[in-house]
Motif scaffolding. Structure first.
Motif, PDB file in Angstrom:
ATOM      1  N   MET A   1     -28.490  -0.085  10.592  1.00 24.78           N
ATOM      2  CA  MET A   1     -28.263  -1.477  10.882  1.00 24.78           C
ATOM      3  C   MET A   1     -29.167  -1.885  12.038  1.00 24.78           C
ATOM      4  SD  MET A   1     -24.798  -3.517  12.015  1.00 24.78           S
ATOM      5  CE  MET A   1     -24.628  -2.859  13.639  1.00 24.78           C
ATOM      6  N   ALA A   2     -29.664  -3.096  11.978  1.00 24.79           N
ATOM      7  CA  ALA A   2     -30.512  -3.638  13.041  1.00 24.79           C
ATOM      8  C   ALA A   2     -30.322  -5.150  13.102  1.00 24.79           C
ATOM      9  CB  ALA A   2     -31.971  -3.301  12.792  1.00 24.79           C
ATOM     10  N   ILE A   3     -30.606  -5.700  14.266  1.00 27.48           N
ATOM     11  CA  ILE A   3     -30.592  -7.159  14.429  1.00 27.48           C
ATOM     12  C   ILE A   3     -31.878  -7.572  15.129  1.00 27.48           C
ATOM     13  CG2 ILE A   3     -28.084  -7.381  14.491  1.00 27.48           C
ATOM     14  CD1 ILE A   3     -28.299  -7.633  17.553  1.00 27.48           C
ATOM     15  N   TRP A   4     -32.261  -8.819  14.922  1.00 28.93           N
ATOM     16  CA  TRP A   4     -33.394  -9.401  15.638  1.00 28.93           C
ATOM     17  C   TRP A   4     -32.842 -10.303  16.720  1.00 28.93           C
ATOM     18  CZ3 TRP A   4     -38.509  -8.467  15.370  1.00 28.93           C
ATOM     19  CH2 TRP A   4     -38.949  -7.698  14.294  1.00 28.93           C
ATOM     20  N   LEU A   5     -33.375 -10.160  17.920  1.00 26.67           N
ATOM     21  CA  LEU A   5     -32.987 -11.008  19.043  1.00 26.67           C
ATOM     22  C   LEU A   5     -34.179 -11.839  19.469  1.00 26.67           C
ATOM     23  CD1 LEU A   5     -31.067  -8.379  21.199  1.00 26.67           C
ATOM     24  CD2 LEU A   5     -30.080 -10.134  19.743  1.00 26.67           C
ATOM     25  N   THR A   6     -33.988 -13.136  19.525  1.00 26.81           N
ATOM     26  CA  THR A   6     -35.053 -14.048  19.937  1.00 26.81           C
ATOM     27  C   THR A   6     -34.636 -14.747  21.219  1.00 26.81           C
ATOM     28  OG1 THR A   6     -35.634 -14.427  17.622  1.00 26.81           O
ATOM     29  CG2 THR A   6     -36.469 -16.010  19.228  1.00 26.81           C
ATOM     30  N   LEU A   7     -35.515 -14.682  22.205  1.00 30.86           N
ATOM     31  CA  LEU A   7     -35.254 -15.349  23.481  1.00 30.86           C
ATOM     32  C   LEU A   7     -35.833 -16.746  23.490  1.00 30.86           C
ATOM     33  CD1 LEU A   7     -36.207 -12.614  26.109  1.00 30.86           C
ATOM     34  CD2 LEU A   7     -33.920 -13.332  25.461  1.00 30.86           C
ATOM     35  N   ASP A   8     -35.218 -17.604  24.259  1.00 34.45           N
ATOM     36  CA  ASP A   8     -35.806 -18.900  24.561  1.00 34.45           C
ATOM     37  C   ASP A   8     -37.177 -18.631  25.179  1.00 34.45           C
ATOM     38  OD1 ASP A   8     -36.449 -21.200  26.410  1.00 34.45           O
ATOM     39  OD2 ASP A   8     -34.588 -21.963  25.538  1.00 34.45           O
ATOM     40  N   LYS A   9     -38.147 -19.469  24.918  1.00 35.39           N
ATOM     41  CA  LYS A   9     -39.522 -19.256  25.387  1.00 35.39           C
ATOM     42  C   LYS A   9     -39.640 -19.184  26.916  1.00 35.39           C
ATOM     43  CE  LYS A   9     -41.651 -19.609  21.333  1.00 35.39           C
ATOM     44  NZ  LYS A   9     -42.207 -18.518  20.653  1.00 35.39           N
ATOM     45  N   LYS A  10     -38.664 -19.721  27.651  1.00 37.71           N
ATOM     46  CA  LYS A  10     -38.764 -19.679  29.111  1.00 37.71           C
ATOM     47  C   LYS A  10     -38.405 -18.305  29.679  1.00 37.71           C
ATOM     48  CE  LYS A  10     -34.277 -21.898  29.730  1.00 37.71           C
ATOM     49  NZ  LYS A  10     -33.592 -23.077  30.237  1.00 37.71           N
ATOM     50  N   TYR A  11     -37.926 -17.387  28.835  1.00 38.08           N
ATOM     51  CA  TYR A  11     -37.603 -16.021  29.254  1.00 38.08           C
ATOM     52  C   TYR A  11     -38.540 -15.046  28.564  1.00 38.08           C
ATOM     53  CZ  TYR A  11     -33.369 -18.458  30.617  1.00 38.08           C
ATOM     54  OH  TYR A  11     -32.498 -19.350  31.159  1.00 38.08           O
ATOM     55  N   SER A  12     -38.670 -13.851  29.145  1.00 34.91           N
ATOM     56  CA  SER A  12     -39.576 -12.870  28.532  1.00 34.91           C
ATOM     57  C   SER A  12     -38.916 -11.504  28.423  1.00 34.91           C
ATOM     58  CB  SER A  12     -40.861 -12.738  29.352  1.00 34.91           C
ATOM     59  OG  SER A  12     -40.600 -12.035  30.545  1.00 34.91           O
ATOM     60  N   TRP A  13     -39.279 -10.785  27.381  1.00 33.39           N
ATOM     61  CA  TRP A  13     -38.772  -9.432  27.194  1.00 33.39           C
ATOM     62  C   TRP A  13     -39.307  -8.500  28.274  1.00 33.39           C
ATOM     63  CZ3 TRP A  13     -34.530  -8.644  24.878  1.00 33.39           C
ATOM     64  CH2 TRP A  13     -34.138  -9.464  23.819  1.00 33.39           C
ATOM     65  N   SER A  14     -40.488  -8.786  28.799  1.00 37.35           N
ATOM     66  CA  SER A  14     -41.012  -7.937  29.873  1.00 37.35           C
ATOM     67  C   SER A  14     -40.114  -8.023  31.103  1.00 37.35           C
ATOM     68  CB  SER A  14     -42.450  -8.304  30.234  1.00 37.35           C
ATOM     69  OG  SER A  14     -42.537  -9.622  30.698  1.00 37.35           O
ATOM     70  N   ARG A  15     -39.632  -9.206  31.412  1.00 33.34           N
ATOM     71  CA  ARG A  15     -38.728  -9.376  32.556  1.00 33.34           C
ATOM     72  C   ARG A  15     -37.379  -8.707  32.285  1.00 33.34           C
ATOM     73  NH1 ARG A  15     -37.403  -8.934  37.333  1.00 33.34           N
ATOM     74  NH2 ARG A  15     -36.185 -10.554  38.294  1.00 33.34           N
ATOM     75  N   ILE A  16     -36.867  -8.846  31.084  1.00 37.37           N
ATOM     76  CA  ILE A  16     -35.600  -8.203  30.736  1.00 37.37           C
ATOM     77  C   ILE A  16     -35.745  -6.691  30.801  1.00 37.37           C
ATOM     78  CG2 ILE A  16     -33.982  -7.770  28.839  1.00 37.37           C
ATOM     79  CD1 ILE A  16     -34.197 -10.740  28.195  1.00 37.37           C
ATOM     80  N   ALA A  17     -36.849  -6.161  30.290  1.00 40.67           N
ATOM     81  CA  ALA A  17     -37.091  -4.716  30.345  1.00 40.67           C
ATOM     82  C   ALA A  17     -37.137  -4.236  31.793  1.00 40.67           C
ATOM     83  CB  ALA A  17     -38.384  -4.368  29.610  1.00 40.67           C
ATOM     84  N   GLU A  18     -37.748  -5.040  32.658  1.00 37.95           N
ATOM     85  CA  GLU A  18     -37.829  -4.685  34.080  1.00 37.95           C
ATOM     86  C   GLU A  18     -36.439  -4.666  34.721  1.00 37.95           C
ATOM     87  OE1 GLU A  18     -39.423  -6.934  38.023  1.00 37.95           O
ATOM     88  OE2 GLU A  18     -40.751  -6.952  36.290  1.00 37.95           O
ATOM     89  N   LEU A  19     -35.629  -5.685  34.446  1.00 37.10           N
ATOM     90  CA  LEU A  19     -34.279  -5.758  35.005  1.00 37.10           C
ATOM     91  C   LEU A  19     -33.375  -4.654  34.463  1.00 37.10           C
ATOM     92  CD1 LEU A  19     -33.540  -9.591  34.870  1.00 37.10           C
ATOM     93  CD2 LEU A  19     -33.807  -8.195  36.919  1.00 37.10           C
ATOM     94  N   ALA A  20     -33.611  -4.242  33.233  1.00 37.02           N
ATOM     95  CA  ALA A  20     -32.723  -3.295  32.552  1.00 37.02           C
ATOM     96  C   ALA A  20     -33.106  -1.839  32.757  1.00 37.02           C
ATOM     97  CB  ALA A  20     -32.711  -3.615  31.063  1.00 37.02           C
TER      98      ALA A  20
END
Length: 71
Positions: A1-20
């Motif tokens: 099972m998998a899901i796709w997660l899409t962020l609002d354009k004002k946020y970035s996965w690079s920032r989330i990866a850094e915080l996480a």
């Protein structure tokens, strides 16, 4: 099972990866945008996790995203 997660354009996965860093591993998020469409989405797979582990992953991701939104 998998899901796709899409962020609002004002946020970035690079920032989330850094915080996480200490709570989650968000690796190779860039590979999901090979066409350079800037869709800002990742695929999260759960194949090797049980129900409790999936709940924990979602909890940690939610808390990380909330940190980003509050800042």
């Amino acid at each position: 099972m998998a899901i796709w997660l899409t962020l609002d354009k004002k946020y970035s996965w690079s920032r989330i990866a850094e915080l996480a860093k200490k709570k989650l591993e968000i690796g190779e998020w860039q590979r999901y945008d090979l066409a350079k469409n800037k869709h800002n989405a990742i695929r999260v797979g759960f194949a090797k996790f049980n129900e409790e582990e999936i709940k924990e992953l979602i909890f940690r991701l939610k808390n990380t995203i909330n940190q980003l939104i509050v800042k």
